[in-house]
Write an enzyme that holds these catalytic residues in place. Sequence first.
Site, mmCIF file in Angstrom:
data_model
loop_
_atom_site.group_PDB
_atom_site.id
_atom_site.type_symbol
_atom_site.label_atom_id
_atom_site.label_comp_id
_atom_site.label_asym_id
_atom_site.label_seq_id
_atom_site.Cartn_x
_atom_site.Cartn_y
_atom_site.Cartn_z
ATOM 1 N N LYS A 30 26.434 7.398 20.299
ATOM 2 C CA LYS A 30 25.254 7.972 20.964
ATOM 3 C C LYS A 30 25.576 9.347 21.550
ATOM 4 C CE LYS A 30 23.311 3.405 22.053
ATOM 5 N NZ LYS A 30 21.997 3.303 21.399
ATOM 6 N N LYS A 52 9.599 6.246 24.196
ATOM 7 C CA LYS A 52 9.106 6.154 25.581
ATOM 8 C C LYS A 52 9.005 7.553 26.200
ATOM 9 C CE LYS A 52 11.419 1.736 25.762
ATOM 10 N NZ LYS A 52 12.711 1.083 26.003
ATOM 11 N N THR A 87 14.507 3.466 20.736
ATOM 12 C CA THR A 87 13.160 3.226 21.230
ATOM 13 C C THR A 87 12.927 4.045 22.495
ATOM 14 O OG1 THR A 87 14.093 1.215 22.194
ATOM 15 C CG2 THR A 87 12.702 0.950 20.251
ATOM 16 N N HIS A 108 19.359 -4.670 12.844
ATOM 17 C CA HIS A 108 19.235 -3.623 13.877
ATOM 18 C C HIS A 108 20.409 -2.663 13.935
ATOM 19 C CE1 HIS A 108 15.754 -5.379 16.072
ATOM 20 N NE2 HIS A 108 16.237 -6.511 15.579
ATOM 21 N N LYS A 133 20.626 5.391 28.175
ATOM 22 C CA LYS A 133 20.802 4.404 27.110
ATOM 23 C C LYS A 133 22.186 3.803 27.273
ATOM 24 C CE LYS A 133 20.083 7.798 24.094
ATOM 25 N NZ LYS A 133 19.120 7.291 23.157
ATOM 26 N N ARG A 134 22.523 2.772 26.470
ATOM 27 C CA ARG A 134 23.874 2.235 26.534
ATOM 28 C C ARG A 134 24.887 3.333 26.221
ATOM 29 N NH1 ARG A 134 24.633 -3.401 27.327
ATOM 30 N NH2 ARG A 134 26.829 -2.986 26.948
HETATM 31 C C1 26W Z 1 27.758 -8.839 18.149
HETATM 32 C C2 26W Z 1 27.430 -7.964 19.284
HETATM 33 C C3 26W Z 1 26.152 -7.237 19.081
HETATM 34 C C4 26W Z 1 25.115 -7.452 19.953
HETATM 35 C C5 26W Z 1 23.928 -6.769 19.795
HETATM 36 C C6 26W Z 1 26.009 -6.361 18.046
HETATM 37 C C7 26W Z 1 24.828 -5.692 17.876
HETATM 38 C C8 26W Z 1 23.773 -5.887 18.743
HETATM 39 C C9 26W Z 1 22.465 -5.180 18.560
HETATM 40 C C10 26W Z 1 21.994 -5.345 17.141
HETATM 41 C C11 26W Z 1 22.588 -3.748 18.919
HETATM 42 C C12 26W Z 1 21.250 -3.132 19.177
HETATM 43 O O1 26W Z 1 20.666 -3.333 20.218
HETATM 44 N N1 26W Z 1 20.765 -2.333 18.232
HETATM 45 C C13 26W Z 1 19.657 -1.456 18.529
HETATM 46 O O2 26W Z 1 18.448 -2.068 18.170
HETATM 47 C C14 26W Z 1 17.334 -1.268 18.563
HETATM 48 C C15 26W Z 1 16.080 -2.049 18.267
HETATM 49 O O3 26W Z 1 15.875 -2.150 16.906
HETATM 50 C C16 26W Z 1 17.377 0.068 17.849
HETATM 51 O O4 26W Z 1 16.323 0.856 18.321
HETATM 52 C C17 26W Z 1 18.703 0.767 18.111
HETATM 53 O O5 26W Z 1 18.790 1.943 17.355
HETATM 54 C C18 26W Z 1 19.844 -0.154 17.772
HETATM 55 O O6 26W Z 1 21.080 0.436 18.148
#
Ligand code: 26W
Length: 810
Positions: free
Chosen positions: A550, A656, A652, A356, A544-545
């Site tokens: 971003k 929406k 995503t 992701h 968003k975050r």
């Molecule tokens: C290790 C900490 C950590 C925790 C969560 C690192 C990375 C994450 C996630 C992978 C970050 C995340 O939410 N990525 C998002 O995933 C969405 C679903 O696929 C995408 O639409 C977003 O672009 C992507 O940033």
Amino acid sequence: MFADKQTFIKEFLETLANIRSKTLDEASPLDLYNTLGTMVRNHLSKNWISTNKQYQMSGQKQVYYFSMEFLMGRLLHSNMLNLTIENVVKEGFEELGINLATIFEEEHDAGLGNGGLGRLAACFLDSIASLQLPGHGCGIRYKYGLFEQKVIDGYQVELPDYWLKEDYVWEVRRSDRSVTVCFGGHVESEEINGKLAFQHKNYEAVLAVPYDVPVVGFENKTVNTLRLWSAEPSINEHEIQTSDRENYYKFLNYKRSIESISEFLYPDDSHYEGKKLRLKQQYFLVSAGLQSIINSLRRKSKHSLLDLPDKVVFHINDTHPVLIIPELMRILMDEEGLSWDEAWDITTKTCAYTNHTTLVEALEKWPINLFRELLPRIYMIVEEINERFCRQLWERYPGEFDRISNLAIIAHDQVRMAHLAIVGSFSVNGVAKLHTEILKHREMNNFFTVYPEKFNNKTNGITHRRWLMNANPKLAEHITESIGQRWLKQPRDLIGILKYANDASFQEKVSQVKLENKIHLAKYIKDKTGIVIDEHSIFDVQVKRLHAYKRQLLNVFHIMELYNLLRENPNIDMVPRTFIFGAKAAPSYFFAKKIIKLINTVANVVNNDPNIKGKLKVVFLENYSVSMAEKIIPAADVSEQISTASKEASGTGNMKFMMNGALTIGTLDGANVEIHDMVGKDNIYIFGLTSDQVLNYYSHGGYVARDIYNSDIRLRTVLDQLLDGFFGEEKVEFKDIYYQILSNNDEYFVLKDFDSYVEEHQKVDLTYRDQKEWLKKSIINIAHSGKFSSDRTISEYATEIWGIRPYKIE
Ligand code: 26W
């Protein structure tokens, strides 16, 4: 109990008396919510039981979606929609004088996720059940979800989100299905019948207790399960003699340390942190989940697990649950007595992995000392996987040390979780076309060369049931009136409204619905913040975050520039704009928190300047969440999807907004590229560097932010205002933002993309004045949004990765 209005009313009052011991006039909104929630849960329990039974009997292959995050939001409304009981309840409540919408507001969001990845998991569960697919979620029941955000004096402050304060009506504790997860200790080996056997000794035992949450399919009888695990001490409190003080205190400490495993969700989704507790959480999830699945297979039939790949598939949501690979190896070898080769063959046929993010700072790498100490047996297995993999590489690339150490799972005293995921899975997918291409040809190119057959794309999606039918019922109704209701189950049929893109009465209706949604949101904003906004202004939204990539900063710079223009000439010809933000920053992410402060500072000045005649308003909504998104998105005119190209894997939110008729202003990044392909260049506002250009700058240099500062007076003014106290803060308040841009050379190309961003915003302004044109574009967006339903995404996962088929529950 939902057969007709009168039956419902009768049962409702009875249930209220039974579970809250109250009559209607004594009941609080929370009592009413709990009563209705309990009724809905009871109503679905028959199908829940029969779904489980029928899966078990049929021996159908099932998917288990392992994820550290499930951002479910609220469930009452969506469950009622899927069960088609909303109308009866509404009618019954009308008669009882209860407003259903206010009852929905009583439900605390289940915020067990950070953002994109967690919400995607929740949308996927909805689609899996709605497509009648045998599939379940497997996650952690965090006691505290993602922190509650308060904004105090413009700064983010984090409070704990104790979402379980009230009983959670949707969960069922299943202590009979508890399992034990083992940490620490050491491993002893001995030869038994000519075979090495490994025994884990002196470990700390943790009891994993599952809580099951039903996942209801839309208008079918499928009720799948989201199983969330909670950590408890494996010794019982009453087994400890409280008179033995020392022992009792020891027990309390032990209890606290065990419970901490499922205590809280790590609130950072951008920066990996090598914390032992996090690794504990990951193994806890994986080991508990896997043991319970294997136990249920064993209960079903006595024969071996050799046919496991025909029975189940484990999906690994990013690398967080990747330990399922060595854990499965452990179970198959140490408990089932299979050989390494047999176990490896089974494992690599049952695990599939989704990536992701390509942000290096988010890649998980665990120091081997920490790993080995916490999970000694698992470490041995990972070491062996690595050795065998490297040997294989050596045969293929003799003498190429660099290449092999680049690919190795263990290197530089670290375990690289993404490498383990790729080597141990049969499928590796990205989440949008561009993202997958970047994985294949750049970030994971080395692996793509070794395993080209594993790589594939599955563009993300969102459930149109929650995000259109539920969040925007009037728009949904209008669509159904025009093209019938097939689109509810076949979202691609939304394309049917394309023929009305120029139809005056259709446009009129779309416009009216949007206005109603905007009035609704304006009222919400007034109630929450006191800020009065003009519902006829353009609602320009970025929710968003908060993350540097971003580029909320680009948005703020644009607002500052507009404000500077208005101060110079309050009569400039522009459509009034309301900029709306919602964003949580990771608590330790200093830069992101500064941007929140900047947004609030600018908002404060702009909103209180009478000279600009209300042409500009800026709103920062605190504590952005799933349920808040459901209020904001249907009211948006403009959707800001402005990440630095190549950085946003998919996004995503973009989908929406599109589905709710907002027009996108965005870069060619993530799924924006595919939205652009669907709607065509005239129906989206694209600006900025392409991902190739960005990646080229990163590899070869050539970008000098200061040159732009020197040559663009608009940006010079804006940047200088950060330092000169223009917005009434101490001069040092925003210096880090200033230096990030000018001394660190603007890593995310904010200055570089500014000009084309402003230019597209001017086009937005111009088009909005021509409402017929605007509505046409809006309708074209809605019409093409069916592709981005997670039903499409999930059908692709089901056929191309999981190899599972729909199974109709009778
Ligand atoms: C290790 C900490 C950590 C925790 C969560 C690192 C990375 C994450 C996630 C992978 C970050 C995340 O939410 N990525 C998002 O995933 C969405 C679903 O696929 C995408 O639409 C977003 O672009 C992507 O940033």
